[in-house]
Design a protein around this motif. Structure first.
Motif, short mmCIF file in Angstrom:
data_model
loop_
_atom_site.label_atom_id
_atom_site.label_comp_id
_atom_site.label_asym_id
_atom_site.label_seq_id
_atom_site.Cartn_x
_atom_site.Cartn_y
_atom_site.Cartn_z
N ALA A 1 -96.43 7.31 -52.79
CA ALA A 1 -95.84 8.31 -51.89
C ALA A 1 -96.92 8.91 -51.00
N VAL A 2 -98.08 9.22 -51.61
CA VAL A 2 -99.18 9.77 -50.82
C VAL A 2 -99.63 8.77 -49.75
N LEU A 3 -99.67 7.48 -50.16
CA LEU A 3 -100.06 6.44 -49.21
C LEU A 3 -99.09 6.39 -48.03
N ALA A 4 -97.79 6.45 -48.35
CA ALA A 4 -96.78 6.38 -47.28
C ALA A 4 -96.91 7.57 -46.33
N ILE A 5 -97.11 8.77 -46.89
CA ILE A 5 -97.28 9.95 -46.04
C ILE A 5 -98.53 9.80 -45.19
N ALA B 1 -100.80 18.87 -34.27
CA ALA B 1 -99.90 19.38 -35.30
C ALA B 1 -99.85 18.43 -36.50
N VAL B 2 -99.75 17.12 -36.21
CA VAL B 2 -99.70 16.15 -37.30
C VAL B 2 -101.01 16.16 -38.09
N THR B 3 -102.14 16.30 -37.36
CA THR B 3 -103.43 16.39 -38.04
C THR B 3 -103.46 17.61 -38.96
N GLY B 4 -102.88 18.72 -38.48
CA GLY B 4 -102.82 19.93 -39.30
C GLY B 4 -102.06 19.67 -40.59
N LEU B 5 -100.98 18.91 -40.49
CA LEU B 5 -100.20 18.55 -41.67
C LEU B 5 -101.07 17.76 -42.65
N GLY B 6 -101.84 16.81 -42.09
CA GLY B 6 -102.76 16.03 -42.93
C GLY B 6 -103.76 16.93 -43.64
N TRP B 7 -104.23 17.94 -42.93
CA TRP B 7 -105.19 18.89 -43.50
C TRP B 7 -104.58 19.60 -44.71
N LEU B 8 -103.30 19.99 -44.58
CA LEU B 8 -102.64 20.69 -45.69
C LEU B 8 -102.56 19.82 -46.93
N LEU B 9 -102.48 18.50 -46.72
CA LEU B 9 -102.31 17.59 -47.86
C LEU B 9 -103.65 17.04 -48.34
N ALA B 10 -104.76 17.65 -47.86
CA ALA B 10 -106.10 17.11 -48.12
C ALA B 10 -106.33 16.79 -49.60
N ASP B 11 -105.95 17.71 -50.48
CA ASP B 11 -106.19 17.51 -51.91
C ASP B 11 -105.54 16.23 -52.42
N ARG B 12 -104.33 15.98 -51.92
CA ARG B 12 -103.60 14.79 -52.39
C ARG B 12 -104.30 13.51 -51.93
N PHE B 13 -104.85 13.53 -50.72
CA PHE B 13 -105.56 12.33 -50.25
C PHE B 13 -106.83 12.12 -51.06
N THR B 14 -107.56 13.20 -51.33
CA THR B 14 -108.77 13.06 -52.14
C THR B 14 -108.41 12.49 -53.50
N THR C 1 -98.01 7.47 -42.31
CA THR C 1 -97.19 8.09 -41.28
C THR C 1 -98.01 9.04 -40.42
N ILE C 2 -98.85 9.84 -41.07
CA ILE C 2 -99.68 10.80 -40.33
C ILE C 2 -100.66 10.06 -39.42
N VAL C 3 -101.33 9.05 -39.98
CA VAL C 3 -102.32 8.31 -39.19
C VAL C 3 -101.65 7.59 -38.02
N ALA C 4 -100.46 7.01 -38.28
CA ALA C 4 -99.76 6.29 -37.21
C ALA C 4 -99.33 7.26 -36.10
N ALA D 1 -111.58 12.06 -35.95
CA ALA D 1 -112.52 12.17 -37.07
C ALA D 1 -111.77 12.42 -38.37
N ILE D 2 -110.75 13.30 -38.33
CA ILE D 2 -110.01 13.61 -39.55
C ILE D 2 -109.21 12.39 -40.02
N MET D 3 -108.62 11.64 -39.06
CA MET D 3 -107.88 10.44 -39.46
C MET D 3 -108.82 9.45 -40.16
N GLY D 4 -110.05 9.33 -39.62
CA GLY D 4 -111.02 8.45 -40.28
C GLY D 4 -111.25 8.88 -41.72
N ALA D 5 -111.46 10.20 -41.90
CA ALA D 5 -111.74 10.72 -43.24
C ALA D 5 -110.55 10.46 -44.17
N ILE D 6 -109.33 10.62 -43.66
CA ILE D 6 -108.16 10.44 -44.52
C ILE D 6 -107.98 8.97 -44.92
N VAL D 7 -108.08 8.05 -43.95
CA VAL D 7 -107.87 6.65 -44.35
C VAL D 7 -108.99 6.16 -45.26
#
Lengths: 252, 334
Positions: free
Chosen positions: B237-241, B206-219, B244-247, B79-85
């Motif tokens: 750079a945000v796109l590349a990160i 763990a990787v999802t947790g990393l994505g969570w920390l960067l939430a503001d940048r994705f928004t 990587t997280i989603v992959a 669910a979180i990966m969906g929200a991020i992409v």
């Protein structure tokens, strides 16, 4: 101080900006005017580092903007482009809070929150702060974006046609706001404007552009005159003065 | 409401109280579903059997606890990966399966199986993640080079791209007699989850947790390149990160339990309608609903043909499709 040296930019071989030297007036509201395709928006984007120059550079207090770290530049110079269509569903308060991002890196302090409420208050959006942007009118959305730039609280703020999609009363409110922010907070505000009557009333300085070049830089009171405007727009323009105020009649 | 009449409270205290109440309700629902997931299955477990039957403890610890943990992690991460992409592409209709990510992960997995058949699970996961990374990056570059007007175009393009990769995968799998392994990855099934066979999912967590920390940048990246740059963010750079997280997460999920359909599409959209797209605000709810829906669908799948298991790929596929159609009809019917 924003200075420009030998700044050139072309698209597909056609020069759109070609400015040998220009010192942007410091403080107050500076309006960039000129016909479509004069290079106004491109100049703004070059200053705000959204575009890469083909040659020359833009210098902020003597330092080339390209050598700034992104966050450092974002703390000193803010920019609002024309097209702010959003696909994200954000509240007004969220959007404005993002204006503090370069300062707080996502961890807002009390000072950041105070700046956000101050910006919301300035554009009179406090009551709408919890509404989603996609539920607002075009004018309200535009004010929310302006509040974001104000929350960014930079010495320099660049606006590309901020009056687009605003009705008369909101357009007046926005120009009054920019004028008073420039005055009371000592900021330098640069605005691309098409409505010459707004320029006459609210701008302190004018940069007139045509075909990528700066035709004239002058105080607004001096720049709003028939010969210059006719030369810029290739159309008949009548400038008149009533009760000490300057009006531009462009309707032929 | 009654409370307010007696005790004068500030606005902040009131909303804190409401948040606390909502959090308690959400936690309670998740707890009930988790307990149900621990107890329901081919062999029912109850308090009595736990006290008297030592086998019940074995079943609980070897099968049910790992299965429940896997459901929660996979549901939350998907669910979180969906929200991020969806933020990264600025499009509500994308998720890892409509961007070619999952197909490329499966393709990578297949190549791994062919060329390094004895690779450890970790190695397989890395190969799948590498495949997912290349596929997702390709899709992102495609979207940035070809401007698309309609919001339905990116997912259609992604599905077509994924279809091509999927066809190649099927062809190779068919030639090398690996069709069965292939269908095991492409349909999510938690009945295969046992102790020591799902731990890679903790990497996904763990990787999802990393994505969570960067939430503001994705928004922020979702507000468009110009706005992001203006606020001092490098969108590429945000796109590349993000890729990587989603992959990484997709690789881990495909290798362990298989991809759960519709979850990454439906959950963020349901939450966005109510809470908006500011990930910092919406991610806790996205995570919760992802876990709850996954648990619910899996428990249902264990019950319908009891004592047989219906894979979650089927139950979530049906439920997700219904919710998704409902959303589309509402959106375009207006």
């Amino acid at each position: 101080m924003i200075e420009i040296e030998n700044l050139r930019k072309s698209y597909a071989g056609l020069p759109v900006v070609d400015i040998p030297a220009l010192t942007m007036p410091q403080g107050g509201v500076t309006a960039i005017i000129g016909p479509n395709g004069a290079g106004k928006s491109t100049l703004l984007s070059l200053i705000g580092r959204l575009e890469t120059p083909g040659g020359g550079g833009v210098f902020l207090d003597g330092e080339n903007v390209r050598s700034f770290r992104s966050t450092d530049l974002a703390k000193r110079l803010a920019m609002l482009k024309q097209d702010n269509s959003l696909t994200a569903r954000l509240t007004v308060a969220d959007l404005v809070a993002f204006g503090r991002f370069p300062h707080c890196n996502g961890r807002p302090t009390d000072r950041d929150r105070a700046k956000v409420s101050e910006a919301l208050e300035l554009v009179r959006m406090t009551e709408l702060k919890d509404r989603f942007l996609d539920e607002l009118s075009g004018g309200q959305r535009q004010r929310a974006f302006i509040a974001m730039v104000l929350a960014q609280d930079t010495e320099y703020a660049l606006f590309d046609e901020p009056l687009n999609s605003l009705d008369i009363s909101h357009a007046v409110a926005v120009m009054r706001l920019l004028h008073s922010v420039a005055r009371t907070m000592g900021k330098t505000i640069v605005v691309v404007l098409h409505d010459l009557n707004f320029v006459a009333r609210y701008a302190d300085h004018v940069i007139a552009m045509k075909a990528g070049r700066v035709v004239e830089t002058a105080p607004a009171s001096h720049a709003i005159r028939e010969d210059l405007l006719k030369q810029l727009y290739d159309t008949d323009v009548a400038v008149s003065t009533r009760d000490g105020r300057t009006f531009v009649d462009v309707y032929g | 409401m009654r409370l307010r009449a007696h005790i004068p409270m500030t606005n902040g205290a009131q909303s804190d109280l409401r948040h606390l109440r909502n959090a308690l309700i959400c936690g309670f629902v998740l707890a009930v579903l988790s307990v149900a997931s621990l107890l329901v299955g081919a062999t029912g477990i109850g308090l009595v059997s736990l006290m008297s039957d030592p086998n019940a403890w074995d079943i609980l610890l070897i099968s049910r606890v790992p299965r429940t943990a896997a459901l929660i992690i996979a549901g939350t991460s998907s669910a979180i990966m969906g929200a991020i992409v969806q933020r990264l592409v600025s499009n509500r209709f994308v998720e890892p399966s409509t961007m070619g990510t999952i197909d490329c992960a499966s393709f990578g997995l297949l190549l791994g199986l062919l060329f390094a058949p004895n690779a450890a699970p970790m190695g397989r996961m890395l190969i799948a993640a590498a495949g997912a990374w290349i596929g997702t990056a390709f899709f992102m570059i495609l979207l940035r080079t070809v401007p698309l007007k309609s919001p339905l175009m990116p997912p259609l393009l992604g599905i077509a791209f994924g279809g091509v990769i999927g066809a190649m995968t099927s062809f190779i799998a068919y030639r090398f007699d690996l069709m069965q392994s292939l269908s095991a990855w492409s349909t999510a099934d938690f009945s295969v989850v046992l102790k020591e066979r799902y731990e890679l999912l903790y990497i996904a967590a763990a990787v999802t947790g990393l994505g969570w920390l960067l939430a503001d940048r994705f928004t922020l990246a979702g507000l468009g390149d110009n706005v992001a740059r203006g606020l001092g963010l490098n969108p590429l750079a945000v796109l590349a990160i993000g890729i990587t997280i989603v992959a990484g997460v997709s690789g881990a999920i495909v290798v362990t339990v298989g991809f759960i359909p519709f979850l990454g599409l439906v959950v963020p959209n349901l939450i966005a309608r109510w809470r908006g797209d500011n990930l910092r605000r919406s991610l806790p709810l996205v995570a919760w609903l992802g876990a709850a829906l996954t648990l619910l669908c899996d428990i249902f799948g264990r019950l319908v043909f009891h004592p047989y298991d219906l894979p979650i790929g089927v139950t979530m596929g049906v439920l997700g499709a219904v919710i998704f159609l409902g959303m589309i009809l509402r959106k375009f019917g207006r």
